[in-house]
Design an enzyme around this catalytic site. Structure first.
Site, mmCIF file in Angstrom:
data_model
loop_
_atom_site.group_PDB
_atom_site.id
_atom_site.type_symbol
_atom_site.label_atom_id
_atom_site.label_comp_id
_atom_site.label_asym_id
_atom_site.label_seq_id
_atom_site.Cartn_x
_atom_site.Cartn_y
_atom_site.Cartn_z
ATOM 1 N N ASP A 158 72.267 13.019 -49.659
ATOM 2 C CA ASP A 158 70.729 13.275 -49.455
ATOM 3 C C ASP A 158 70.039 13.978 -50.522
ATOM 4 O O ASP A 158 68.771 14.009 -50.761
ATOM 5 C CB ASP A 158 70.645 14.041 -47.908
ATOM 6 N N ASN A 177 75.469 15.393 -41.472
ATOM 7 C CA ASN A 177 76.481 15.852 -41.968
ATOM 8 C C ASN A 177 77.104 17.187 -41.828
ATOM 9 O O ASN A 177 78.007 17.770 -41.913
ATOM 10 C CB ASN A 177 75.904 15.654 -43.467
ATOM 11 N N ASP A 213 72.411 7.440 -49.950
ATOM 12 C CA ASP A 213 70.936 7.937 -49.399
ATOM 13 C C ASP A 213 69.957 7.710 -50.427
ATOM 14 O O ASP A 213 68.522 7.783 -50.159
ATOM 15 C CB ASP A 213 71.011 9.247 -48.822
HETATM 16 C C1 BDR Z 1 75.747 8.414 -44.841
HETATM 17 O O1 BDR Z 1 76.634 9.398 -44.096
HETATM 18 C C2 BDR Z 1 76.706 10.525 -44.546
HETATM 19 O O2 BDR Z 1 77.464 11.415 -44.737
HETATM 20 C C3 BDR Z 1 75.750 10.386 -45.858
HETATM 21 O O3 BDR Z 1 74.734 11.392 -46.386
HETATM 22 C C4 BDR Z 1 75.051 8.944 -45.658
HETATM 23 O O4 BDR Z 1 73.754 9.181 -45.219
HETATM 24 C C5 BDR Z 1 76.851 7.105 -45.413
HETATM 25 O O5 BDR Z 1 77.593 6.674 -44.296
HETATM 26 CA CA CA Z 2 72.765 11.396 -45.176
#
Ligand code: BDR
Ligand code: CA
Length: 327
Positions: free
Chosen positions: A16, A41, A242
């Site tokens: 992100d 997260n 992302d």
């Molecule tokens: C997504 O999961 C999160 O851990 C990452 O930021 C991403 O948005 C990928 O599966």
């Molecule tokens: Ca994410």
């Protein structure tokens, strides 16, 4: 050309954080109106601190509003292995001078959208669980007319990353995803089918880290953390998931796009959180296939665009800092 106005709903998160860099690199084409944060997260407190710090680091002068602190029906499960205990790996950014908005992100989004002039539409780019967006659409369905589309990272037509079939953002809050999928708002799903192809390789990451360019250094460290602390280290490359929704907005030609009908498994069984992508055109009228899904990506183009733009952002940050020192 009129700039596309966007809102980023996110949970930074190493990738992100790189997506925010990519947005900052494209202020010519994209007008970022706000950043909203969501539990994903890491806790919503941590990811909000990260969003505020990142915005300042990238010279993004935008409001940041803190959103939902849990998924709609379940307790949160954070992705500490991939993103570290703070959410930003081992990167430590200076404290931000700005604070988050007083208003909850869902109320903030409602106000922002409701105050738009008649006919004005904004794109929501969502890179975390869809909890804030589901709440927004349920509580304030009247704002739908101001949403051009929701372009989100999440899901997969084939193969998951937290279970054999479910992807993290959707698995974290499938009930929210279902509300969004059934909202009638135009959707673009940037799932694992495309994002797994959108990587940075170890050599590229090392170069970024060693460049002396502030944005490249930070993005290199972030990607490097997720590469070296997960099974990606054997793969030698790591997906920067992302960034994909933003890359799609600016360079749709990089992707293979298909129309579908989206749903999600909200059961308690082994398929919980799996996105169901119905491609059976012979079963449906054309207008029912109302969501788009990215099915494939040109990984080399993705890398070229991302790396070039991160370097340019870093050069701009350096210039702005020098100008600030001389004024
Ligand atoms: C997504 O999961 C999160 O851990 C990452 O930021 C991403 O948005 C990928 O599966
Ligand atoms: Ca994410």
């Amino acid at each position: 050309m009129e700039k596309r106005e966007i809102i980023m709903d996110c949970d930074p998160g190493t990738d992100d954080a790189i997506a925010l860099a990519y947005a900052a690199a494209h202020t010519e084409e994209l007008k970022l109106l706000a950043i909203t944060t969501v539990s994903g997260n890491q806790s919503v407190e941590k990811v909000t601190v990260n969003a505020l710090r990142l915005a300042e680091f990238y010279n993004l002068d935008v409001p940041v509003a803190k959103g939902m602190d849990t998924p709609l029906t379940r307790e949160p499960v954070y992705a500490s292995k991939f993103h570290g205990e703070t959410g930003l790996g081992q990167c430590v950014l200076p404290a931000a001078s700005r604070k988050a908005e007083e208003e909850h992100a869902v109320l903030f989004l409602h106000r922002l959208l409701a105050e738009l002039p008649e006919g004005k539409k904004v794109t929501i780019v969502a890179t975390g669980p869809l909890t804030n967006i589901a709440m927004l659409l349920k509580l304030f369905p009247q704002v739908k007319k101001h949403i051009r589309e929701i372009v989100f990272m999440g899901g997969a037509a084939m193969g998951g990353n937290v279970t054999p079939t479910a992807e993290f953002n959707i698995y974290t809050d499938p009930e929210a995803a279902r509300i969004v999928f059934r909202s009638g708002v135009p959707l673009v799903m940037c799932g694992l089918d495309a994002t797994l192809k959108c990587t940075l390789k170890r050599k590229q990451i090392i170069k970024l880290c060693q460049s002396g360019n502030p944005a490249a250094g930070l993005c290199g460290d972030l990607a490097g953390y997720s590469l070296e602390n997960t099974s990606n280290k054997y793969r030698g490359e790591v997906s920067i998931h992302d960034v994909v929704p933003l890359m799609y907005l600016l360079h749709p030609d990089i992707f293979k796009i298909q129309s579908t009908i989206l749903d999600v498994d909200c059961s308690d069984g082994p398929a919980r959180g799996t996105t169901l992508c119905d491609f059976r055109w012979w079963e449906h009228e054309e207008e029912e296939m109302d969501a788009f899904i990215l099915m494939d990506a040109d990984g080399t183009r993705f890398q070229e665009e991302l790396i070039t733009d991160i370097y340019e952002l870093g050069e701009r940050i350096k210039r702005q800092k020098e100008e600030g020192m001389h004024s």
